[in-house]
Design an enzyme around this catalytic site. Structure first.
Site, PDB file in Angstrom:
ATOM      1  N   GLU A 201       0.762  -1.247   0.000  1.00  0.00           N
ATOM      2  CA  GLU A 201       0.000   0.000   0.000  1.00  0.00           C
ATOM      3  C   GLU A 201       0.796   1.304   0.000  1.00  0.00           C
ATOM      4  O   GLU A 201       0.688   2.120   0.930  1.00  0.00           O
ATOM      5  CB  GLU A 201      -1.007   0.002   1.162  1.00  0.00           C
ATOM      6  CG  GLU A 201      -2.039  -1.099   1.014  1.00  0.00           C
ATOM      7  CD  GLU A 201      -3.203  -0.998   1.995  1.00  0.00           C
ATOM      8  OE1 GLU A 201      -3.140  -0.176   2.930  1.00  0.00           O
ATOM      9  OE2 GLU A 201      -4.184  -1.737   1.803  1.00  0.00           O
ATOM     10  N   GLU A 311      -5.816  -7.897  -0.829  1.00  0.00           N
ATOM     11  CA  GLU A 311      -6.615  -7.545   0.355  1.00  0.00           C
ATOM     12  C   GLU A 311      -8.024  -7.188  -0.076  1.00  0.00           C
ATOM     13  O   GLU A 311      -8.223  -6.363  -0.978  1.00  0.00           O
ATOM     14  CB  GLU A 311      -6.022  -6.347   1.117  1.00  0.00           C
ATOM     15  CG  GLU A 311      -4.779  -6.654   1.915  1.00  0.00           C
ATOM     16  CD  GLU A 311      -4.378  -5.503   2.839  1.00  0.00           C
ATOM     17  OE1 GLU A 311      -5.246  -4.677   3.204  1.00  0.00           O
ATOM     18  OE2 GLU A 311      -3.187  -5.434   3.178  1.00  0.00           O
TER      19      GLU A 311
END
Ligand SMILES: *[C@@H]1O[C@H](CO)[C@@H](O)[C@H](O)[C@H]1NC(C)=O
Ligand SMILES: *[C@@H]1O[C@H](CO)[C@@H](O)[C@H](O)[C@H]1NC(C)=O
Length: 406
Positions: A201, A311
């Site tokens: 991320e 995710e």
């Protein structure tokens, strides 16, 4: 490395022909050196030569699905207390090893195992802490040993940052970023069931093209270290699946692989299903199908590339059971462009965490794990799962992880 080398030796001895991407030479190398017909023995460095494809195959009508369809779950713990500015103040928590056989017996074949950069290398750019690595590796091996098809993502969970500063944009140098990966390449570089998640991320990057240069730098370093693993390349905006086609995607599709071709470079995307796409709320408000369709179209139009939804997730609510099921049905149907998914999250999270998938003490599963179609009755095998997403899915990983303290 030991485990994979043994199987390489066995394979080479039987056939006398070295398969593509396997070792064919180097100082001290005394096994067969003749490459398979479609590859050429190429020196990567003086210690390691490798059979590389002799030509780049012409554009196939679908991506090469050399990765099997993958579905499974994140087992968090070694990342606990990494904040989104890449700071870390904890010790990490080991995910319970029993979860791997638990989930793999249900059909899960993918486990993502996040870790804090600071735990693996206490000094940025410095050597791996072998004490910590031994602990982490025990978890990795428990996951791998839970099934012969099981794949593991080793996930550097640091948001493109070290202690508040961004890689090559005021923070660690590209060489420091590459250092941890070349060390991990030396440990895991011969096991194709281990996928390298280069960075979790990245977000709020002053320059996305500069970030993509950091990605290319690390890809090159990993290959020069002799590793042939599949690599997960992250974009921007918390690896947003939604932002990918317009933000980092157009640059990331230009990243090259010294191995040749691009089929070992998989894009890493995240997406949650709650109102602000943060993965912090129990209720889901979107099935993400439009976002994922746009992503699939982009990937097909840009060289038939592949992405993995590493995710996604939701809470223990009717809305999430329904919308996640729809999302995962789409993901499953989009293989091989979408290689698969890993749900957030089990591991060391307790069963009160808002997105928990950690089995209960009596061994029963969270309702979402079954009902959303991750596995079990409704979804069949994991390789046919559903997902959740958000545009800023990583927006507040801290509050997501606070749940474990509940
Ligand atoms: C290395 O890892 C061990 C186990 O996690 C830890 O106790 C030790 O403090 C670490 N060493 C450094 C220098 O951080
Ligand atoms: C999940 O939701 C169901 C239905 O509301 C409830 O009975 C169950 O206790 C919840 N489970 C957890 C772990 O919160």
């Amino acid at each position: 490395m030991k485990y994979a080398t043994a199987s390489l030796v066995a394979a080479a001895t039987v056939s006398q022909v070295v398969a593509v991407y396997q070792q064919c030479g180097g100082i001290g190398f005394d096994r067969p050196t003749a490459c398979d017909a479609h590859s050429v023995c190429t020196a990567i460095n003086s210690h390691y030569s490798q059979c590389l494809p002799s030509s780049i195959p012409s554009a196939p009508s679908a991506p090469r699905s050399s990765l099997i369809q993958l579905g499974g779950v994140n087992t968090a713990g070694y990342d606990f207390s990494v904040t989104i500015d890449g700071s870390f103040t904890g010790t990490g928590v080991s995910p319970p090893p029993s979860q791997y056989t638990h989930f793999s017996s249900q059909g899960a074949n993918l486990f993502r195992i996040p870790f804090a950069w600071q735990l693996m290398t206490p000094n940025v750019g410095g050597p791996i802490n072998e004490t910590f690595f031994a602990t982490y590796d025990k978890t990795v091996q428990a996951a791998l040993n839970s099934g012969s098809n099981v794949h593991v993502i080793i996930d550097l969970h640091n948001y493109a940052r070290w202690n508040g500063a961004i890689i090559a944009q005021g923070g660690p140098t590209n060489a420091q970023f590459a250092s941890i990966w070349t060390q991990l390449a030396a440990k895991y570089g011969r096991n194709d069931r281990i996928i390298f998640g280069l960075m979790n991320e990245p977000h709020d990057l002053p320059s996305v093209p500069t970030w993509v240069k950091s990605v290319q730098f690390v890809v090159n370093a990993i290959r020069h270290a002799g590793a042939t693993n599949f690599l997960l390349l992250p974009g921007s905006s918390f690896s947003s699946a939604q932002a990918f086609p317009t933000e980092a995607g157009p640059d990331l599709v230009k990243v090259t692989d010294p191995l040749g071709g691009t089929h070992k470079l998989i894009f890493d995307v995240h997406k949650y299903l709650d109102s602000d796409n943060s993965g912090t709320h129990p209720d889901c408000t979107t099935d993400n199908v439009d976002v994922l369709k746009t992503l699939v179209q982009f990937l097909k139009q840009n060289g038939n590339r592949q992405a993995l939804l590493s995710e996604t997730g939701g809470g223990n609510t009717t809305s999430c059971e329904t919308l996640l099921n729809t999302e995962l049905s789409f993901v499953k149907s989009a293989f091989p462009t979408l290689v698969g998914f890993s749900a957030w999250a089990a591991g060391a999270f307790d069963t009160n965490y808002v997105l928990t998938l950690t089995p209960n003490a009596d061994g029963s599963d969270q309702p979402l794990w079954i009902d959303a179609g991750y596995v079990g009755k409704k979804g069949g095998r994991v390789a046919q799962i559903d997902f959740v997403d958000s545009t800023q899915c990583g927006q507040d990983r801290v509050s997501r992880e606070k749940g474990r303290e509940g």
